[in-house]
Design a protein around this motif. Structure first.
Motif, PDB file in Angstrom:
ATOM      1  N   THR A  50       0.373  -1.335  -0.099  1.00 54.29           N
ATOM      2  CA  THR A  50      -0.174   0.062   0.050  1.00 54.29           C
ATOM      3  C   THR A  50       0.648   0.954  -0.155  1.00 54.29           C
ATOM      4  O   THR A  50       1.176   1.508   0.703  1.00 54.29           O
ATOM      5  CB  THR A  50      -1.119   0.157   1.372  1.00 54.29           C
ATOM      6  OG1 THR A  50      -1.774  -1.184   1.135  1.00 54.29           O
ATOM      7  CG2 THR A  50      -1.564   1.089   1.169  1.00 54.29           C
ATOM      8  N   GLY A  51       1.066   1.945  -0.867  1.00 47.37           N
ATOM      9  CA  GLY A  51       1.878   3.328  -0.909  1.00 47.37           C
ATOM     10  C   GLY A  51       1.465   3.355  -2.303  1.00 47.37           C
ATOM     11  O   GLY A  51       0.378   3.365  -3.387  1.00 47.37           O
TER      12      GLY A  51
ATOM     13  N   LYS B 288      -6.784   6.126  -4.626  1.00 48.02           N
ATOM     14  CA  LYS B 288      -5.042   6.440  -4.157  1.00 48.02           C
ATOM     15  C   LYS B 288      -4.822   5.971  -3.551  1.00 48.02           C
ATOM     16  O   LYS B 288      -5.331   5.556  -1.890  1.00 48.02           O
ATOM     17  CB  LYS B 288      -5.005   8.269  -3.620  1.00 48.02           C
ATOM     18  CG  LYS B 288      -5.641   8.818  -5.015  1.00 48.02           C
ATOM     19  CD  LYS B 288      -5.623  10.882  -4.310  1.00 48.02           C
ATOM     20  CE  LYS B 288      -5.792  11.508  -6.059  1.00 48.02           C
ATOM     21  NZ  LYS B 288      -5.470  13.009  -5.647  1.00 48.02           N
ATOM     22  N   LYS B 289      -2.997   5.810  -3.325  1.00 47.74           N
ATOM     23  CA  LYS B 289      -2.150   5.022  -2.825  1.00 47.74           C
ATOM     24  C   LYS B 289      -2.293   3.184  -2.818  1.00 47.74           C
ATOM     25  O   LYS B 289      -1.817   2.409  -1.823  1.00 47.74           O
ATOM     26  CB  LYS B 289      -1.875   5.327  -1.587  1.00 47.74           C
ATOM     27  CG  LYS B 289      -1.631   6.929  -1.568  1.00 47.74           C
ATOM     28  CD  LYS B 289      -1.871   7.075   0.058  1.00 47.74           C
ATOM     29  CE  LYS B 289      -0.817   8.781  -0.372  1.00 47.74           C
ATOM     30  NZ  LYS B 289      -0.376   9.361   1.170  1.00 47.74           N
ATOM     31  N   ASN B 290      -3.339   2.431  -3.772  1.00 42.71           N
ATOM     32  CA  ASN B 290      -3.371   1.493  -3.478  1.00 42.71           C
ATOM     33  C   ASN B 290      -3.643   0.782  -5.155  1.00 42.71           C
ATOM     34  O   ASN B 290      -4.428  -0.096  -4.913  1.00 42.71           O
ATOM     35  CB  ASN B 290      -5.270   0.817  -3.119  1.00 42.71           C
ATOM     36  CG  ASN B 290      -5.178   1.184  -2.014  1.00 42.71           C
ATOM     37  OD1 ASN B 290      -4.532  -0.144  -0.786  1.00 42.71           O
ATOM     38  ND2 ASN B 290      -5.091   1.806  -1.327  1.00 42.71           N
ATOM     39  N   THR B 291      -2.861   1.099  -5.629  1.00 39.29           N
ATOM     40  CA  THR B 291      -2.726   0.729  -7.354  1.00 39.29           C
ATOM     41  C   THR B 291      -2.203  -0.465  -7.147  1.00 39.29           C
ATOM     42  O   THR B 291      -2.795  -1.574  -7.719  1.00 39.29           O
ATOM     43  CB  THR B 291      -1.586   1.531  -8.171  1.00 39.29           C
ATOM     44  OG1 THR B 291      -1.815   3.283  -8.023  1.00 39.29           O
ATOM     45  CG2 THR B 291      -1.383   1.116  -9.791  1.00 39.29           C
ATOM     46  N   GLY B 292      -1.281  -0.914  -6.271  1.00 39.02           N
ATOM     47  CA  GLY B 292      -0.901  -2.063  -5.992  1.00 39.02           C
ATOM     48  C   GLY B 292      -1.847  -3.464  -5.715  1.00 39.02           C
ATOM     49  O   GLY B 292      -1.943  -4.327  -6.209  1.00 39.02           O
ATOM     50  N   LYS B 293      -2.344  -2.634  -4.502  1.00 41.15           N
ATOM     51  CA  LYS B 293      -3.729  -4.024  -4.355  1.00 41.15           C
ATOM     52  C   LYS B 293      -4.945  -3.729  -5.821  1.00 41.15           C
ATOM     53  O   LYS B 293      -4.908  -4.430  -5.986  1.00 41.15           O
ATOM     54  CB  LYS B 293      -4.183  -3.030  -3.216  1.00 41.15           C
ATOM     55  CG  LYS B 293      -3.678  -3.351  -2.247  1.00 41.15           C
ATOM     56  CD  LYS B 293      -4.816  -2.752  -0.673  1.00 41.15           C
ATOM     57  CE  LYS B 293      -4.244  -2.754  -0.227  1.00 41.15           C
ATOM     58  NZ  LYS B 293      -4.679  -2.502   1.400  1.00 41.15           N
TER      59      LYS B 293
END
Length: 140
Positions: free
Chosen positions: A68-69, A120-125
């Motif tokens: 998360t980032g 936002k900040k959750n592209t990986g998820k």
């Protein structure tokens, strides 16, 4: 039913296990706790788990790490946390576990809302959860 619950000590697992154990036999598995240990990022660990746990009617997975980032901090190493652990881990549970579940056994995999409604900040998820969603649709 005899249910293998992976991630029983996690946020979702702590809610799910007490509800399920009212009517089912639960075998818990996790990285650091539970009846058995499993590392979802390691297919040998998944193989070992299924060789030790017998006569399973269902496998439920509510485990899997993801980064998360902010997008600017996302790199290959961070994205691979979720891909290797949560996405490939759950896919391998099905690919390996299908040979070990009882006839008419079932898998329940979890992704999360980020697969459909990323923030936002959750592209990986979002990538990982979307991949799980696509796997479930195509496998079923």
């Amino acid at each position: 039913m005899k249910i293998l619950l992976i991630g029983a000590s996690g946020t979702i697992g702590k809610i799910l296990e007490p509800a399920l154990e009212k009517n089912h036999e639960i075998i818990s598995a996790g990285r650091n706790s539970g009846d058995f240990r499993i590392d979802l990022s390691d297919s040998n660990s998944i193989e070992k788990l299924f060789s030790e746990v017998k006569n399973i009617d269902a496998c439920i997975c509510v485990a899997g790490d993801c980064y998360t980032g902010d997008l600017l901090t996302l790199d290959e190493e961070k994205i691979n946390i979720g891909i290797k652990n949560k996405l490939l881990g759950q896919i391998n549970l099905v690919l390996i576990g299908q040979k070990h579940l009882n006839s008419n056994g079932l898998f329940i995999l979890t992704s999360g809302k980020m697969g459909d409604k990323p923030v936002k900040k959750n592209t990986g998820k979002a990538i990982v959860n979307g991949g799980i969603n696509s796997f479930v649709l195509s496998a079923s």
